[in-house]
Design an enzyme around this catalytic site. Structure first.
Site, PDB file in Angstrom:
ATOM      1  N   ARG A  54     -10.477 -10.912  37.873  1.00  0.00           N
ATOM      2  CA  ARG A  54     -10.128  -9.692  38.601  1.00  0.00           C
ATOM      3  C   ARG A  54     -11.363  -8.869  38.963  1.00  0.00           C
ATOM      4  O   ARG A  54     -11.464  -8.365  40.081  1.00  0.00           O
ATOM      5  CB  ARG A  54      -9.109  -8.852  37.837  1.00  0.00           C
ATOM      6  N   THR A  55     -12.303  -8.732  38.044  1.00  0.00           N
ATOM      7  CA  THR A  55     -13.500  -7.960  38.370  1.00  0.00           C
ATOM      8  C   THR A  55     -14.352  -8.677  39.412  1.00  0.00           C
ATOM      9  O   THR A  55     -14.885  -8.064  40.340  1.00  0.00           O
ATOM     10  CB  THR A  55     -14.322  -7.701  37.089  1.00  0.00           C
ATOM     11  N   LYS A  82     -27.963 -19.037  24.472  1.00  0.00           N
ATOM     12  CA  LYS A  82     -29.385 -18.704  24.360  1.00  0.00           C
ATOM     13  C   LYS A  82     -29.801 -17.898  25.579  1.00  0.00           C
ATOM     14  O   LYS A  82     -29.287 -18.046  26.675  1.00  0.00           O
ATOM     15  CB  LYS A  82     -30.226 -19.996  24.278  1.00  0.00           C
ATOM     16  N   ARG A 104     -21.915  -9.689  34.807  1.00  0.00           N
ATOM     17  CA  ARG A 104     -20.973  -9.529  33.693  1.00  0.00           C
ATOM     18  C   ARG A 104     -21.514 -10.426  32.585  1.00  0.00           C
ATOM     19  O   ARG A 104     -21.796 -11.605  32.821  1.00  0.00           O
ATOM     20  CB  ARG A 104     -19.582  -9.957  34.154  1.00  0.00           C
ATOM     21  N   HIS A 134     -19.078  -0.462  31.294  1.00  0.00           N
ATOM     22  CA  HIS A 134     -18.438  -1.048  32.460  1.00  0.00           C
ATOM     23  C   HIS A 134     -18.328   0.091  33.474  1.00  0.00           C
ATOM     24  O   HIS A 134     -17.251   0.624  33.720  1.00  0.00           O
ATOM     25  CB  HIS A 134     -17.054  -1.589  32.071  1.00  0.00           C
TER      26      HIS A 134
END
Ligand SMILES: [Zn+2]
Lengths: 345, 439
Positions: A54-55, A82, A104, A134
């Site tokens: 959705r984002t 890592k 993200r 956010h």
């Protein structure tokens, strides 16, 4: 403002300006032809180390409506535990000429590291980092709150002074809560955090927010809005035997249901960043009630992300030098929007 | 073991006191007095310089064997000499682990071959640092390395029964268990000190109580079985209080603090720069004040570096993915001077105690941390307290660049270091040729 990493670094002026710009963007989105040519030839990379359809779609839609080229880079599944991969990925994107990187990441601070490492020269937009921030979610929440609660007429230029907002749920693990506490405070709202003590961080007393363990008491104070946070079911079974004894007990104490909704003032609205756990933190009655603005939040998300991309990328005159007067900054931007809209239409 | 070379340290101030002249010959302090001279000796103008016993580090990570890309015994001990040290204790978390006589002897021998400082390997308490069964502590104690300090550093001996057994067992050879106090369940996935800053940054918290609970348990265990206990790198105000209480009860406990916990706070995490990611984490200003007070009043016995070199790959990434640790051998004395001496809280005699005499005593190292007196081994360091320098990790001898003091202006410089009368450092520069040809 070169990057958008945290709402904590936004001044009152900057925040209101983003909301105002989002308002202009939303207006264009009501038209039949939604696309603006503003970012033609610019490249926006969606760099997602963590799944969030959705984002990602919201940012992608925002960038495309501004005519930017969009590259979706999902690093999930590769060996991202890592840190080298963040660096190497960033260097790759830099070589591709990314003007903005929407990131993200599961690690708090990864966008900050990306922005300050020299690995990329583009603008960095934090689309959610670990349990940190956010910021575009908070901006769309503020945009939604302003539209509904700041009084009648044109809301341009207004903030959220005097509004009382309750944020309910898993504050400890929530980047949405952190971003909202800082932004809503900057915009003049009074925030109350409501959660069981296990889901509040040590150190929360330093935040510009009140804290309560009792949702019913907070609802009795007649808040203007209530923001329900997603509570992950895994929290129940994780370290230390869980953060609460059972979903049922959580729902009894902190879930928003028809009874609690009815106890809220007539004008109060319900927000949720999604995705919802219906039946856990919010009942179907509450989620589907006319006072829930949850679907509208999604639409506002596109407008706010358009505004952020626009302010960070479209012309340095409007964005990079925040020490200049806002008036002089605002004018050319408004002009650009209008002119280009005309051309496109 | 004479090098043949003699040094005349003219007009130096032992322990920062009255000026005198000290002659080093045949590996020992040969003469002391204002009139001492020797025509064959190399003369060092010691005006303005403080003479101290060579520093002894009870807590160094030399990374060899296993992580020679981060540090080797040669590079780490050269860094130690440049920091004024004449002896270091090499922590056991190598690969393979220093949990057998064979591995500790190898480390000991590599230290001897390098020749910069005396390397005293620390033995692991448990096999592979796994916290499940005791390593062969006796064999390590009886090896040529003569291990006296045992630690699972990096991990906590959290099983109370195992800790009790270890405390008891090492009494047979006058050993000591050096505990890395970290309750594992309270610190799962922990990233930084738990408090106001972690709450804002969204980094999982390492609560002070996770350290304090283990220290409280261990001092009581040590009391119960009549053993001596050493607490590594304590970092919180509460830990200082517990040690103070334990000592007032007569419990045989010693404690150390690192230079970085004397000067840096969790505020540094705000930039998400993993250089400042360390275990135990940087704490608050209140904790910094408490450990300084504890060091000044003797509650904390020693300063130990916890020198923890890491490669760039292990630090050039997001915070959560980065390794814990920071380098410290080449800045330790400067930090102690700046926080404790320049502030008037300690004298140079106190510095000799916390950075040389007490760590040597805890580690049962008999020929270091000795008085500056005729006939004593010439393990010494000459310090210029008036000098200042800006730290540049790229110019340091350690192989790794993870110094938290990059770009920082610090007090004090090491002018010379002597190991058994032989200069390992002169004019602030390592004596590479002399040391390399020595053995
Ligand atoms: Zn340790």
């Amino acid at each position: 403002m070169k990057h958008l990493l945290s709402t904590g670094s936004l001044s009152h002026k900057q925040a209101v300006r983003i909301l105002d710009t989002a308002g202009q963007m939303a207006a264009t989105q009501a038209r039949e032809i939604k696309k603006l040519p503003t970012l033609r030839g610019r490249t926006v990379v969606n760099l997602f180390f963590e799944d969030s359809t959705r984002t990602r779609i919201s940012f992608e839609t925002a960038a495309k409506r501004l005519s930017a080229d969009v590259i979706n880079f999902s690093a999930k599944g590769s060996s991202v535990s890592k840190g080298e991969s963040l660096k190497d990925t960033a260097l790759t994107l830099q070589a591709m000429g990314a003007d903005a990187v929407v990131i993200r990441h599961h690690a708090s601070g990864a966008p900050h590291t990306l922005a300050h490492s020299g690995w990329t020269h583009g603008a960095v937009i934090n689309a959610g980092d670990g349990t940190h921030q956010h910021p575009t979610q908070a901006l769309l929440d503020a945009f939604t709150l302003r539209r509904h609660l700041s009084g009648p007429g044109d809301v341009t230029g207004r903030d959220l002074a005097g509004l009382r907002v309750a944020i309910v749920g898993d504050v400890l693990h929530s980047r949405v809560a952190r971003s909202n506490v800082q932004l809503l405070h900057t915009l003049g709202a009074d925030v109350t955090l409501v959660a069981p003590p296990t889901l509040l961080p040590v150190g929360v007393d330093a935040w510009p927010a009140a804290v309560s363990y009792h949702l019913d008491e907070v609802i009795d104070t007649k808040p203007d809005a209530i923001m329900m946070l997603r509570v992950q079911r895994e929290r129940m079974s994780s370290a230390g035997g869980g953060f609460f004894p059972s979903p049922l007990e959580y729902t009894r104490g902190y879930g928003l249901d028809a009874r609690r909704l009815a106890a809220m003032p007539e004008h109060a609205i319900v927000l949720h960043p999604g995705p919802m756990n219906r039946g856990l933190e919010i009942s179907a009655d509450a989620a589907d009630s006319p006072r829930a603005v949850i679907v509208e939040q999604v639409a506002n998300g596109v407008a706010v992300r358009m505004a952020v991309l626009y302010l960070l990328l479209a012309g340095s005159e409007g964005t990079q030098d925040e020490t200049r007067h806002d008036q002089t900054n605002d004018q050319p931007n408004d002009q650009t929007t209008k002119n280009e809209t005309k051309v496109d239409a | 073991m004479s090098t043949g070379r003699k040094y005349l340290l003219r007009d130096v101030a032992p322990y920062g006191g009255d000026r005198t002249t000290v002659l080093l010959a045949d590996g020992v302090v040969a003469a002391i007095g204002p009139e001492v001279s020797d025509d064959d000796a190399t003369v060092i103008d010691g005006r303005g310089l403080v003479l101290l016993p060579g520093l002894v580090d009870l807590h160094t990570h030399l990374r060899e064997p296993g992580r020679e890309d981060a540090e080797t015994i040669r590079t780490g001990t050269r860094a130690a000499a440049l920091g004024g040290f004449t002896a270091v204790h090499a922590m056991a978390n190598t690969t393979p682990t220093q949990d057998t006589a064979g591995v500790v002897e190898q480390v000991w021998r590599l230290g001897r071959d390098a020749g910069w400082v005396d390397v005293h390997p620390v033995g692991a308490v448990t096999v592979g640092l796994e916290g499940e069964r005791l390593a062969e502590l006796g064999a390590m104690a009886e090896s040529r390395a003569q291990v006296r300090v045992f630690s699972d550093d990096g991990k906590c001996v959290h099983d109370p029964v195992l800790m009790r057994r270890a405390l008891e067992y090492v009494k047979a050879f006058d050993g000591v268990v050096a505990q890395h106090a970290q309750e594992p369940r309270l610190t799962e996935n922990a990233q930084m000190h738990e408090g106001v800053v972690s709450a804002e940054l969204g980094l999982a918290g390492w609560p002070a109580v996770a350290e304090e609970a283990i220290i409280a348990r261990d001092v009581l265990l040590a009391e119960h079985v009549g053993s001596r206990l050493h607490v590594c790198h304590l970092s919180t105000a509460g830990s200082v209080e517990i040690i103070r209480w334990a000592k007032s009860r007569g419990i045989d406990v010693t404690a150390e603090v690192t230079p970085h916990h004397l000067i840096l706070t969790d505020e540094l995490a705000r930039g998400y720069d993993p250089t400042f990611k360390v275990n135990p984490p940087l704490r608050t200003q209140r904790d910094v004040e408490a450990v300084r007070a504890g060091l000044a009043d003797g509650t904390i016995d020693i300063v130990a570096t916890d020198h923890a070199p890491h490669t760039r790959e292990d630090k050039d990434c997001e915070w959560a993915a980065a390794a814990f640790g920071m380098t410290g051998l080449e800045t330790a004395l400067s930090v102690v001077q700046e926080t404790m001496v320049d502030t008037g809280r300690m004298t140079w005699t106190d510095v000799a105690r916390v950075l040389s005499e007490a760590p040597a005593r805890i580690g049962r190292v008999s020929d270091h941390g000795r008085p500056i007196a005729v006939g004593e081994p010439a393990n010494l360091v000459l310090v210029d307290p008036a000098a200042r320098r800006v730290i540049n990790p790229e110019e340091q001898a350690t192989k790794s660049g993870n110094s938290p003091f990059r770009g920082r202006d610090l007090s004090g410089c090491i002018v010379a270091t002597f190991l058994r009368g032989r200069a390992t450092v002169l004019d602030g520069t390592s004596c590479d040729e002399d040391v390399v040809v020595r053995w």
